[in-house]
Design a protein around this motif. Structure first.
Motif, short mmCIF file in Angstrom:
data_model
loop_
_atom_site.label_atom_id
_atom_site.label_comp_id
_atom_site.label_asym_id
_atom_site.label_seq_id
_atom_site.Cartn_x
_atom_site.Cartn_y
_atom_site.Cartn_z
N THR A 231 43.04 32.64 34.51
CA THR A 231 42.09 31.91 35.34
C THR A 231 40.85 31.54 34.54
O THR A 231 40.48 32.24 33.58
N GLY A 232 40.23 30.44 34.92
CA GLY A 232 38.94 30.08 34.36
C GLY A 232 38.95 29.35 33.05
O GLY A 232 37.91 29.18 32.42
N THR A 303 45.81 39.47 36.30
CA THR A 303 44.91 38.35 36.04
C THR A 303 44.27 38.48 34.67
O THR A 303 43.68 39.52 34.34
N HIS A 305 41.38 36.71 32.43
CA HIS A 305 40.23 35.84 32.59
C HIS A 305 39.94 35.14 31.26
O HIS A 305 39.71 35.81 30.24
N GLN A 307 38.09 33.88 28.53
CA GLN A 307 36.75 34.25 28.09
C GLN A 307 36.75 34.28 26.57
O GLN A 307 37.34 35.16 25.95
#
Length: 506
Positions: A231-232, A303, A305, A307
């Motif tokens: 995600t992201g 999940t 992330h 980053q």
């Protein structure tokens, strides 16, 4: 492996007087150890023993001769690479990774070296799947042992890809003992048919020999599925790497990240893993790592992330900050839970500042590569001692503070064999009594059988000389028990100088 070290004051003296020095040289002849014929087309690589500067190369063209000119005094290592021959370190004694240190003094013309190359050994076989069908495109690795963080690991020294018939042949090997592993996207199998190193069989090959018939039957993986989503942000590959040392890189599993961010791994064996994601190069981190434990159930909904990380800044000081830092200091951060193919590295500037613009969250081990003669007195991050323990990075930024010292001790002497003759290329290990990994040091003896350590942190040590040894094996306290009272004791004091003759242990 630990770096060689020289006095910081000697570095300063050299810098001040460089213009007045008479330049030295290193040269000689490369020949075939089996026929005594000169070898042309060999690439000779000369590097500083302290790792400083860019290695120089020379390709032999006539009578196997080579020559490196305009060299400053110092200690050097010499390697040779040539098709049909094993990669060789000059003066190596059973360890292709290191050889004899060449001690070069001002104006010395060391031009009569005889550099023997041994015709390469090879290992060959066929890769098949669990049904007996040939496997094309498997990456086949030859691995040899090293010790890292006091643990025995296996690192690839050569690799090939199996052809359309499933055949492979790994050339350019030194004589020695190897593990052979075949890797595909679904996992790794060790020769002859083992899913783990504990079930692998070693393959021993003599110099210039060929070992054929080392067939690997791939094991059909069985286990649980691991699935989740990123995600992201964007990333190309999700990786599931077993927690542990360097061998984990051979065993890590890839999974393509789909356009919607999902990924899945099938048939994952039980164990502890680190899950992360990278860009398409398989190296550049693109997500914060997540610890995953695979037991008896499938895992779903994990999940990741996206980053890239955050900035890490730090300061390096020498003494009271009034002493100018020498050039060449590097900061290296190695992931602690599961290794990544490329550690994070940055250089300290003249003011003692360093900056890593993007460091992913995680646990790291600190390594400081400093010029000869310096040692790390202390290293702190958020109050934690970084000399022997990993540190957690993430959250609000904080500076890393590293204190160097040039007031270490020095020790040197000669290494001799049972007959009293000097032994060039022997491994000399400085082992701290308190077994602090940051205080271990290693050098090889020079062409005269002499060794020298500089920048030794104050404390109690024992010094051992080995005729030949697996790289880093002296860090293994259990293995060293049989040699416990065979090393020479050293109590290092600030500025102290000791001469300690050694007898090589076999």
């Amino acid at each position: 492996m630990p770096l060689h070290h020289t006095k910081f004051l000697a570095i300063c003296a050299f810098a001040a007087a460089a213009h007045a020095q008479v330049i030295a040289s290193i040269g000689g002849q490369v020949y075939n150890s089996a026929t005594d014929d000169p070898v042309n087309g060999a690439t000779i690589i000369l590097s500083r023993a302290d790792g400083d500067g860019k290695p120089q190369e020379f390709v032999t063209e006539k009578r196997g001769l080579f020559l490196f000119e305009s060299l400053p005094p110092g200690r050097y290592l010499l390697f040779a690479e040539c098709p049909g021959f094993a990669r060789t370190a000059f003066g190596a004694r059973g360890n292709s990774l290191s050889g004899a240190t060449l001690s070069l003094v001002e104006a010395q013309q060391m031009n009569n070296l005889a550099f023997a190359l041994t015709p390469a050994a090879s290992i060959a076989g066929k890769i098949t799947d669990d049904t007996g069908a040939v496997v094309q495109g498997a990456r086949v690795l030859a691995l040899q042992p090293v010790y890292q963080r006091a643990k025995r690991e296996y690192l690839p020294v050569a690799s090939v890809v199996s052809d359309a018939s499933g055949d492979y042949k790994i050339d350019s090997l030194n004589a020695g003992e190897y593990l052979i592993a075949a890797s595909v996207n679904t996992g790794t199998t060790f020769f002859p048919s083992a899913a783990a190193i504990s079930g692998a069989q070693h393959v021993t090959v003599a110099a210039a020999a060929s070992e054929s018939g080392k067939d690997i039957r791939m094991i059909k993986p069985s286990g649980r599925s691991v699935a989740g989503a990123l995600t992201g942000g964007k990333a190309a590959i999700a990786w599931l790497t077993p927690k542990g040392g360097a061998t984990s890189l051979v065993l890590r599993l890839p999974a393509k990240i789909q356009p919607d961010g999902t990924f899945s791994f099938a048939d994952v064996a039980p164990g502890a893993y680190l899950l992360n994601a990278t860009e398409a190069d398989g190296v550049t981190s693109a997500a914060a790592p997540v610890s995953v434990t695979v037991l008896q159930k499938d895992l779903d909904g994990i999940t990741l992330h996206a980053q890239a990380g955050s900035e890490l800044e730090g300061d390096v000081a020498l003494g009271t900050n009034e002493i100018a830092l020498p050039p060449g200091i590097q900061i290296i951060l190695e992931t602690a839970d599961a290794p990544l193919p490329r550690p994070v590295r940055t250089t300290v500037d003249a003011k003692g500042k360093f900056r890593i613009p993007v460091l992913p969250p995680g646990r790291y081990l600190l390594h400081v590569l400093a010029p000869e003669g310096l040692f790390v007195r202390s290293a702190k991050y958020r109050g934690a001692d970084l000399l022997n323990e990993p540190f957690d990075f993430g959250g609000a930024p904080a500076p890393m503070l590293i204190q160097l010292s040039a007031s270490g001790a020095s020790a040197g002497g000669s290494v001799r064999g049972a007959d009293g003759s000097p032994i060039p290329g022997a491994t000399v290990a400085l082992v701290p009594t308190l077994h602090r990994l940051s205080r271990f040091k290693e050098v090889t003896t020079d062409q005269f059988g002499e060794y020298h350590f500089d920048g030794i942190a104050p404390g109690d040590y024992r010094i051992y000389a080995f005729d030949h040894i697996t790289p880093g094996q002296y860090e293994d306290a259990q293995w060293m028990k049989k040699y416990e009272f065979k090393g020479q004791p050293l109590t290092a004091k600030s500025g102290g100088k000791e001469t300690i003759p050694l007898k090589a242990l076999e």
